[in-house]
Design a protein around this motif. Structure first.
Motif, PDB file in Angstrom:
ATOM      1  N   ALA A   1       0.863  -1.414   0.000  1.00 41.83           N
ATOM      2  CA  ALA A   1      -0.065   0.135   0.000  1.00 41.83           C
ATOM      3  C   ALA A   1       0.843   1.219   0.083  1.00 41.83           C
ATOM      4  N   THR A   2       1.759   1.478   0.773  1.00 43.92           N
ATOM      5  CA  THR A   2       2.733   2.428   0.958  1.00 43.92           C
ATOM      6  C   THR A   2       3.533   2.823  -0.332  1.00 43.92           C
ATOM      7  N   GLU A   3       3.647   1.564  -0.889  1.00 41.99           N
ATOM      8  CA  GLU A   3       4.450   1.569  -2.005  1.00 41.99           C
ATOM      9  C   GLU A   3       3.804   2.155  -3.352  1.00 41.99           C
ATOM     10  N   LEU A   4       2.526   1.790  -3.493  1.00 41.09           N
ATOM     11  CA  LEU A   4       1.672   2.171  -4.379  1.00 41.09           C
ATOM     12  C   LEU A   4       1.304   3.583  -4.064  1.00 41.09           C
ATOM     13  N   GLU A   5       1.142   4.189  -2.770  1.00 41.88           N
ATOM     14  CA  GLU A   5       0.836   5.577  -2.611  1.00 41.88           C
ATOM     15  C   GLU A   5       2.252   6.517  -3.030  1.00 41.88           C
TER      16      GLU A   5
ATOM     17  N   ARG B   1       3.964   5.769  -5.716  1.00 40.98           N
ATOM     18  CA  ARG B   1       3.850   5.950  -7.038  1.00 40.98           C
ATOM     19  C   ARG B   1       2.529   6.600  -7.442  1.00 40.98           C
ATOM     20  N   GLY B   2       1.653   7.466  -6.734  1.00 39.25           N
ATOM     21  CA  GLY B   2       0.781   8.160  -6.919  1.00 39.25           C
ATOM     22  C   GLY B   2      -0.676   7.723  -6.951  1.00 39.25           C
ATOM     23  N   ALA B   3      -0.681   6.490  -6.375  1.00 38.70           N
ATOM     24  CA  ALA B   3      -2.091   5.965  -6.102  1.00 38.70           C
ATOM     25  C   ALA B   3      -2.838   6.512  -4.852  1.00 38.70           C
ATOM     26  N   ASP B   4      -4.043   6.875  -5.001  1.00 36.69           N
ATOM     27  CA  ASP B   4      -4.748   7.415  -4.024  1.00 36.69           C
ATOM     28  C   ASP B   4      -5.655   6.065  -3.216  1.00 36.69           C
ATOM     29  N   LEU B   5      -5.155   5.974  -2.156  1.00 38.86           N
ATOM     30  CA  LEU B   5      -5.617   4.713  -1.367  1.00 38.86           C
ATOM     31  C   LEU B   5      -6.697   5.260  -0.223  1.00 38.86           C
ATOM     32  N   LYS B   6      -7.004   6.459  -0.069  1.00 42.93           N
ATOM     33  CA  LYS B   6      -7.844   7.109   0.747  1.00 42.93           C
ATOM     34  C   LYS B   6      -9.379   6.685   0.841  1.00 42.93           C
ATOM     35  N   ASP B   7      -9.373   5.125   1.099  1.00 37.67           N
ATOM     36  CA  ASP B   7     -10.700   4.584   0.601  1.00 37.67           C
ATOM     37  C   ASP B   7     -10.674   3.238   1.798  1.00 37.67           C
ATOM     38  N   PRO B   8     -11.821   2.964   2.418  1.00 37.13           N
ATOM     39  CA  PRO B   8     -11.858   1.556   3.177  1.00 37.13           C
ATOM     40  C   PRO B   8     -11.274   0.287   2.603  1.00 37.13           C
ATOM     41  N   LEU B   9     -11.154   0.221   1.139  1.00 30.51           N
ATOM     42  CA  LEU B   9     -10.838  -0.741   0.508  1.00 30.51           C
ATOM     43  C   LEU B   9      -9.013  -0.748   0.510  1.00 30.51           C
TER      44      LEU B   9
ATOM     45  N   SER C   1      -5.661  -0.758  -0.642  1.00 25.87           N
ATOM     46  CA  SER C   1      -4.840  -1.353  -1.635  1.00 25.87           C
ATOM     47  C   SER C   1      -5.959  -2.090  -2.578  1.00 25.87           C
ATOM     48  N   ALA C   2      -6.917  -2.625  -2.156  1.00 23.84           N
ATOM     49  CA  ALA C   2      -7.764  -3.359  -2.939  1.00 23.84           C
ATOM     50  C   ALA C   2      -8.514  -2.638  -3.808  1.00 23.84           C
ATOM     51  N   ARG C   3      -8.503  -1.450  -3.798  1.00 23.09           N
ATOM     52  CA  ARG C   3      -9.250  -0.526  -4.702  1.00 23.09           C
ATOM     53  C   ARG C   3      -8.652  -0.487  -5.767  1.00 23.09           C
ATOM     54  N   LEU C   4      -7.170  -0.723  -5.927  1.00 16.65           N
ATOM     55  CA  LEU C   4      -6.677  -0.875  -7.206  1.00 16.65           C
ATOM     56  C   LEU C   4      -6.782  -2.217  -7.814  1.00 16.65           C
ATOM     57  N   LEU C   5      -7.305  -2.900  -7.200  1.00 14.30           N
ATOM     58  CA  LEU C   5      -7.638  -4.147  -8.216  1.00 14.30           C
ATOM     59  C   LEU C   5      -8.910  -3.821  -9.076  1.00 14.30           C
ATOM     60  N   ILE C   6      -9.455  -2.897  -8.628  1.00 17.05           N
ATOM     61  CA  ILE C   6     -10.786  -2.414  -9.703  1.00 17.05           C
ATOM     62  C   ILE C   6     -10.160  -1.049 -10.599  1.00 17.05           C
ATOM     63  N   GLU C   7      -9.429  -0.231 -10.134  1.00 18.80           N
ATOM     64  CA  GLU C   7      -9.053   0.955 -10.579  1.00 18.80           C
ATOM     65  C   GLU C   7      -7.654   0.770 -11.468  1.00 18.80           C
ATOM     66  N   ARG C   8      -6.570   0.250 -10.808  1.00 22.51           N
ATOM     67  CA  ARG C   8      -5.458   0.221 -11.286  1.00 22.51           C
ATOM     68  C   ARG C   8      -4.539  -1.012 -11.424  1.00 22.51           C
ATOM     69  N   PRO C   9      -5.096  -2.255 -11.818  1.00 20.35           N
ATOM     70  CA  PRO C   9      -4.406  -3.557 -11.451  1.00 20.35           C
ATOM     71  C   PRO C   9      -3.031  -3.502 -12.169  1.00 20.35           C
ATOM     72  N   GLU C  10      -2.687  -2.782 -13.267  1.00 24.91           N
ATOM     73  CA  GLU C  10      -1.474  -2.837 -13.743  1.00 24.91           C
ATOM     74  C   GLU C  10      -0.411  -2.312 -12.806  1.00 24.91           C
ATOM     75  N   LEU C  11      -0.724  -1.371 -11.890  1.00 24.46           N
ATOM     76  CA  LEU C  11       0.217  -0.788 -11.083  1.00 24.46           C
ATOM     77  C   LEU C  11       0.582  -1.720 -10.081  1.00 24.46           C
TER      78      LEU C  11
ATOM     79  N   ILE D   1      12.092 -13.138   6.233  1.00 23.72           N
ATOM     80  CA  ILE D   1      12.213 -11.495   6.628  1.00 23.72           C
ATOM     81  C   ILE D   1      11.712 -10.688   5.497  1.00 23.72           C
ATOM     82  N   GLY D   2      11.149  -9.579   5.847  1.00 23.47           N
ATOM     83  CA  GLY D   2      10.814  -8.698   4.779  1.00 23.47           C
ATOM     84  C   GLY D   2      10.489  -7.550   5.326  1.00 23.47           C
ATOM     85  N   GLY D   3       9.596  -6.678   4.740  1.00 18.97           N
ATOM     86  CA  GLY D   3       9.166  -5.509   5.486  1.00 18.97           C
ATOM     87  C   GLY D   3       7.755  -5.300   5.255  1.00 18.97           C
ATOM     88  N   CYS D   4       7.140  -4.181   5.990  1.00 21.71           N
ATOM     89  CA  CYS D   4       5.774  -3.982   6.026  1.00 21.71           C
ATOM     90  C   CYS D   4       5.601  -2.585   5.596  1.00 21.71           C
ATOM     91  N   CYS D   5       4.943  -1.682   6.600  1.00 19.79           N
ATOM     92  CA  CYS D   5       4.720  -0.211   6.237  1.00 19.79           C
ATOM     93  C   CYS D   5       5.917   0.519   6.010  1.00 19.79           C
TER      94      CYS D   5
END
Length: 313
Positions: free
Chosen positions: A22-26, A28-36, A38-48, A291-295
């Protein structure tokens, strides 16, 4: 031959996860101000979403975690999306990660010194559906039976989607972990279970992390256990607690170390990929094996982590 989590662990010792979606998508310009979220982009910008997965593989991730964390039937229903379409969007989240993996693996140079990466279908907690931050507080009034009923249909869809495993993540308490674990034997797909933790001893709902880990040890279908979306300074104590109470591989993917300001709606602090990688090596020495990273972590942190692991031999 396709990889599995046990084969990767056996061959590499350490499995490198991806970073935040989610924060990586943001970034790159994605607007995630939505209860969904990052799942919002499954509808709007799957290519991202596909692009971010591919960048994580190129950075060195052995696993992509899908954009299904916030994808629930209840959450989609609030947007007027019915069951069949919601299930299709969940399957799309896995498809996008698999397409990115296949594109990465199709380049011969990417196979040098690497094993074929995995796709982990993200399963967010009940609190993610509520979209009120309760995955960091817990919901003690919700019964284990209610939690199992909430998770079952989504788990069934994701388990049949072609993912290699499930990433059941940011769980605030033991009841939700046990509810999910009770469903795994019928799914025939392994899962890691990771908790959000409020300090170096307790999960977000208040139980001792060590007790939560011990309760999951040996349960069918639970392939790894650990923590995510937690401040990195708490990780060493939490890994030590897990090491003492489980034989399962320990999974660790904390936040970058920056602090979220809920009033100003922004992050404060310093983000340093090299420091994150240095800390990750200490977590590995302490016993963490995934091992990886989150937010607020991104491909830069994963690239630095892989370079540090290679340099350490």
């Amino acid at each position: 031959m396709n990889s599995t989590l046990p084969s990767l662990l056996a061959e590499q010792g350490l499995v490198i996860l991806d970073g935040a979606l989610a924060t990586e998508l943001e970034s790159r310009g994605a607007d995630l101000k939505d209860p969904l979220w990052s799942a919002r982009l499954l509808i709007e910008r799957p290519e991202l979403i596909r692009e971010v997965h591919l960048d994580y593989f190129r950075a060195g991730a052995d696993v992509a975690t899908t954009a299904s964390y916030q994808a629930s039937f209840e959450g989609f229903a609030r947007r007027g999306i019915g069951f069949d379409e919601a299930a299709a969007l969940m399957r799309l989240s896995v498809q996008l990660a698999a397409e990115a993996r296949d594109a990465f693996w199709a380049e011969p140079a990417n196979r040098v010194g690497r094993h074929r990466p995995l796709v982990a279908a993200s399963v967010g907690p009940y609190g993610a559906m509520l979209a009120d931050g309760s995955e960091y507080r817990g919901y003690p009034g919700v019964t284990r039976a209610q939690l199992a009923a909430f998770h079952r249909p989504r788990l069934e869809v994701l388990a049949a989607s072609g993912a290699d495993l499930l990433a059941c993540e940011t769980l605030p308490g033991l009841d939700e972990a046990l509810a999910i674990a009770s469903l795994l034997p019928a799914l025939a797909l392994p899962a890691w279970i990771s908790f959000s933790c409020r300090d170096g001893e307790h999960v977000s709902q208040g139980e001792r992390f060590a007790d939560c880990v011990a309760a999951l040890d040996g349960l069918p279908g639970v392939a790894a256990v650990g923590l995510n979306c937690t401040a990195p300074q708490h990780v060493p104590a939490l890994v030590a607690a897990a090491q003492a109470r489980t034989r399962l591989p320990i999974v660790v993917y904390p936040n970058s170390g920056e602090q979220w300001d809920g009033v100003a709606k922004c992050w404060h602090g310093v983000r340093d990929a090299e420091d994150f990688a240095a800390q990750a090596l200490r977590w590995q020495r302490g016993g963490a094996r995934l091992i990886g990273g989150c937010c607020r972590t991104g491909p830069g942190e994963i690239r630095a982590l892989r370079a540090a692991v290679l340099a350490a031999g």
